[in-house]
Design a protein around this motif. Sequence first.
Motif, PDB file in Angstrom:
ATOM      1  N   THR A   1      73.465  34.827 -12.478  1.00 50.71           N
ATOM      2  CA  THR A   1      74.449  35.839 -12.882  1.00 50.71           C
ATOM      3  C   THR A   1      74.982  35.550 -14.281  1.00 50.71           C
ATOM      4  O   THR A   1      75.102  36.456 -15.111  1.00 50.71           O
ATOM      5  N   LEU A   2      75.291  34.286 -14.545  1.00 51.48           N
ATOM      6  CA  LEU A   2      75.824  33.898 -15.860  1.00 51.48           C
ATOM      7  C   LEU A   2      74.760  34.000 -16.949  1.00 51.48           C
ATOM      8  O   LEU A   2      75.035  34.429 -18.074  1.00 51.48           O
ATOM      9  N   GLN A   3      73.537  33.633 -16.610  1.00 53.26           N
ATOM     10  CA  GLN A   3      72.452  33.681 -17.593  1.00 53.26           C
ATOM     11  C   GLN A   3      72.130  35.117 -18.000  1.00 53.26           C
ATOM     12  O   GLN A   3      71.768  35.374 -19.137  1.00 53.26           O
ATOM     13  N   LYS A   4      72.286  36.054 -17.066  1.00 51.02           N
ATOM     14  CA  LYS A   4      72.059  37.479 -17.382  1.00 51.02           C
ATOM     15  C   LYS A   4      73.028  37.952 -18.449  1.00 51.02           C
ATOM     16  O   LYS A   4      72.744  38.883 -19.202  1.00 51.02           O
ATOM     17  N   GLN A   5      74.209  37.312 -18.505  1.00 45.81           N
ATOM     18  CA  GLN A   5      75.208  37.690 -19.505  1.00 45.81           C
ATOM     19  C   GLN A   5      75.025  36.919 -20.809  1.00 45.81           C
ATOM     20  O   GLN A   5      75.854  37.015 -21.717  1.00 45.81           O
ATOM     21  N   GLY A   6      73.933  36.160 -20.879  1.00 43.80           N
ATOM     22  CA  GLY A   6      73.601  35.452 -22.119  1.00 43.80           C
ATOM     23  C   GLY A   6      74.156  34.045 -22.210  1.00 43.80           C
ATOM     24  O   GLY A   6      73.908  33.327 -23.180  1.00 43.80           O
ATOM     25  N   HIS A   7      74.911  33.629 -21.207  1.00 42.15           N
ATOM     26  CA  HIS A   7      75.497  32.293 -21.246  1.00 42.15           C
ATOM     27  C   HIS A   7      74.506  31.216 -20.792  1.00 42.15           C
ATOM     28  O   HIS A   7      73.548  31.508 -20.071  1.00 42.15           O
ATOM     29  N   THR A   8      74.763  29.997 -21.192  1.00 41.22           N
ATOM     30  CA  THR A   8      73.953  28.861 -20.760  1.00 41.22           C
ATOM     31  C   THR A   8      74.670  28.157 -19.618  1.00 41.22           C
ATOM     32  O   THR A   8      75.857  27.862 -19.717  1.00 41.22           O
ATOM     33  N   TRP A   9      73.951  27.920 -18.542  1.00 39.93           N
ATOM     34  CA  TRP A   9      74.510  27.228 -17.373  1.00 39.93           C
ATOM     35  C   TRP A   9      74.109  25.759 -17.446  1.00 39.93           C
ATOM     36  O   TRP A   9      72.936  25.427 -17.552  1.00 39.93           O
ATOM     37  N   LYS A  10      75.088  24.888 -17.415  1.00 41.26           N
ATOM     38  CA  LYS A  10      74.813  23.455 -17.400  1.00 41.26           C
ATOM     39  C   LYS A  10      75.213  22.926 -16.031  1.00 41.26           C
ATOM     40  O   LYS A  10      76.395  22.875 -15.701  1.00 41.26           O
ATOM     41  N   ASP A  11      74.221  22.583 -15.231  1.00 43.26           N
ATOM     42  CA  ASP A  11      74.477  22.153 -13.863  1.00 43.26           C
ATOM     43  C   ASP A  11      74.956  20.704 -13.833  1.00 43.26           C
ATOM     44  O   ASP A  11      74.341  19.822 -14.415  1.00 43.26           O
ATOM     45  N   PHE A  12      76.069  20.484 -13.146  1.00 44.65           N
ATOM     46  CA  PHE A  12      76.642  19.145 -13.048  1.00 44.65           C
ATOM     47  C   PHE A  12      76.824  18.870 -11.550  1.00 44.65           C
ATOM     48  O   PHE A  12      77.926  18.893 -11.020  1.00 44.65           O
ATOM     49  N   ALA A  13      75.683  18.679 -10.851  1.00 43.99           N
ATOM     50  CA  ALA A  13      75.701  18.487  -9.405  1.00 43.99           C
ATOM     51  C   ALA A  13      75.803  17.005  -9.074  1.00 43.99           C
ATOM     52  O   ALA A  13      75.039  16.199  -9.598  1.00 43.99           O
ATOM     53  N   VAL A  14      76.765  16.668  -8.226  1.00 47.81           N
ATOM     54  CA  VAL A  14      76.949  15.279  -7.798  1.00 47.81           C
ATOM     55  C   VAL A  14      76.879  15.252  -6.279  1.00 47.81           C
ATOM     56  O   VAL A  14      77.789  15.717  -5.600  1.00 47.81           O
ATOM     57  N   ALA A  15      75.784  14.732  -5.751  1.00 50.10           N
ATOM     58  CA  ALA A  15      75.569  14.741  -4.299  1.00 50.10           C
ATOM     59  C   ALA A  15      76.352  13.628  -3.616  1.00 50.10           C
ATOM     60  O   ALA A  15      76.716  12.626  -4.224  1.00 50.10           O
ATOM     61  N   GLY A  16      76.591  13.840  -2.327  1.00 53.50           N
ATOM     62  CA  GLY A  16      77.115  12.761  -1.479  1.00 53.50           C
ATOM     63  C   GLY A  16      78.615  12.737  -1.311  1.00 53.50           C
ATOM     64  O   GLY A  16      79.376  13.188  -2.162  1.00 53.50           O
ATOM     65  N   GLY A  17      79.011  12.208  -0.155  1.00 56.18           N
ATOM     66  CA  GLY A  17      80.425  11.926   0.103  1.00 56.18           C
ATOM     67  C   GLY A  17      81.311  13.131   0.303  1.00 56.18           C
ATOM     68  O   GLY A  17      82.528  13.019   0.184  1.00 56.18           O
ATOM     69  N   GLY A  18      80.721  14.300   0.577  1.00 51.95           N
ATOM     70  CA  GLY A  18      81.561  15.486   0.780  1.00 51.95           C
ATOM     71  C   GLY A  18      82.455  15.784  -0.406  1.00 51.95           C
ATOM     72  O   GLY A  18      83.534  16.326  -0.282  1.00 51.95           O
ATOM     73  N   GLY A  19      82.003  15.403  -1.610  1.00 53.02           N
ATOM     74  CA  GLY A  19      82.778  15.668  -2.816  1.00 53.02           C
ATOM     75  C   GLY A  19      83.505  14.452  -3.357  1.00 53.02           C
ATOM     76  O   GLY A  19      84.007  14.481  -4.483  1.00 53.02           O
ATOM     77  N   ASP A  20      83.558  13.366  -2.594  1.00 50.25           N
ATOM     78  CA  ASP A  20      84.271  12.171  -3.056  1.00 50.25           C
ATOM     79  C   ASP A  20      83.646  11.612  -4.335  1.00 50.25           C
ATOM     80  O   ASP A  20      84.345  11.258  -5.287  1.00 50.25           O
ATOM     81  N   SER A  21      82.325  11.539  -4.352  1.00 51.51           N
ATOM     82  CA  SER A  21      81.620  11.031  -5.534  1.00 51.51           C
ATOM     83  C   SER A  21      81.869  11.939  -6.737  1.00 51.51           C
ATOM     84  O   SER A  21      82.089  11.470  -7.861  1.00 51.51           O
ATOM     85  N   ALA A  22      81.850  13.241  -6.483  1.00 46.56           N
ATOM     86  CA  ALA A  22      82.072  14.216  -7.556  1.00 46.56           C
ATOM     87  C   ALA A  22      83.461  14.057  -8.175  1.00 46.56           C
ATOM     88  O   ALA A  22      83.628  14.143  -9.391  1.00 46.56           O
ATOM     89  N   MET A  23      84.466  13.809  -7.323  1.00 45.57           N
ATOM     90  CA  MET A  23      85.836  13.656  -7.823  1.00 45.57           C
ATOM     91  C   MET A  23      85.992  12.395  -8.685  1.00 45.57           C
ATOM     92  O   MET A  23      86.725  12.396  -9.680  1.00 45.57           O
ATOM     93  N   THR A  24      85.271  11.349  -8.325  1.00 43.94           N
ATOM     94  CA  THR A  24      85.307  10.118  -9.121  1.00 43.94           C
ATOM     95  C   THR A  24      84.752  10.366 -10.515  1.00 43.94           C
ATOM     96  O   THR A  24      85.333   9.959 -11.530  1.00 43.94           O
TER      97      THR A  24
END
Length: 417
Positions: A48-71
């Motif tokens: 959806t964002l790319q259709k509007q010309g924007h660049t999507w930078k994925d910042f996926a952090v797996a594991g811990g139900g989000g605990d790792s991502a919050m760190t």
Amino acid sequence: MNKLKQLSQATALCALMAAGAARAGEVEVLHWWTSGGEAKAATALKATLQKQGHTWKDFAVAGGGGDSAMTVLKSRVVSGNAPAAAQIKGPSLQEWAREGVLTNVDAVAAAGKWDEVIPPVVANIMKYQGHYIAAPVNVHRVNWLWANPEALKKAGAKLPTTWDEFFVTAEALKKAGIVPVAHGGQNWQDFTVFESVALGVGGVDFYKKALVQLDPATLTGPQMEKVLATFKRIKDYTDKNAPGRDWNLATAMVIKGEAGMQLMGDWAKGEFIAAGKAPGKDFICAAAPGTQKAFTFNIDSFALFQLKNAANQKAQQDLATAIMSPEFQELFNLNKGSIPVRTGMKMDKFDDCAKQSAADFAADAKAGTLVPSIAHGMAVPAAAEGAMKDVVSQFWNSDKMTAKDAQAKLASAARTK
């Protein structure tokens, strides 16, 4: 003249492209949707964002139900390099907002009429000091009871609608050689069951006072003692292999008919569907006993961080707009097993469990009986939540702790900061 005309057209085209490039920005999104339907949904948002010309930078952090991502997020924010958006929910949104690092998206919310399509109890969680600082993605209902109709039939038992009926059904399943309740002994699973008992035994007002406002008198009162005693009775109907079991393995027991029932949020439905089972035929979804006129919710949302680059700010606003669009709300929730956070949406493509959930969500929003799930980070600050989960699991696993003991410990845990 023709060459001059062509040159003029080319210059105009370049100017147009340059203007488009200037408006297009980069949106970096931190999330932990890394598997199955969640990953598909994240990909849809990216498209959806790319259709509007924007660049999507994925910042996926797996594991811990989000605990790792919050760190990871904390270190990024401290270093002054926050992403455009991060998957954060519940009271944590307010904690980040108090740090002064989130941006105001009131203009996007006003254009999309968010206040008209989001129930106030949900909208308030997405706001800080009256201003929107996050975009909600979905609604999970937590107070579900899942059952295998064949197992109930074999036991000559009926689907329970009250806690008294629940124990009659559980006893019948036990006598038929079927594990009555599929459970995984992890603190969040214990608390998921506990809060459904609290809602079903105590009612909405009790739930709000005890598990949202953390009122000491309610936590130590006679109603809570009854809730804890009812909760502890359920353990007798789980199997000896429950400790440490993942929730999806508990769901698999119901799917296979090894167990009759499970108390779990609607992400469990994804396991039934993935196994080729049909709601109403191969499995039953119903509100947890006594909670038919209430709804505990768990909502995923994206907090929006302050950015300096104007093009990236525009991309961030377009992201917020996309998240709340009816098209994305439908696509995402069809993939995730949850329901749209927007009320009044068409539910034609959704299964019967989702249709029931959406109808109940709308009815409970009107009745004021939507309540946040404490087990899933929606109701109280993280420190108090963690301490209370520990107490409930200690009580569940202890042969010596009384309901009165647990009440005192629960009231003390609620004061944790």
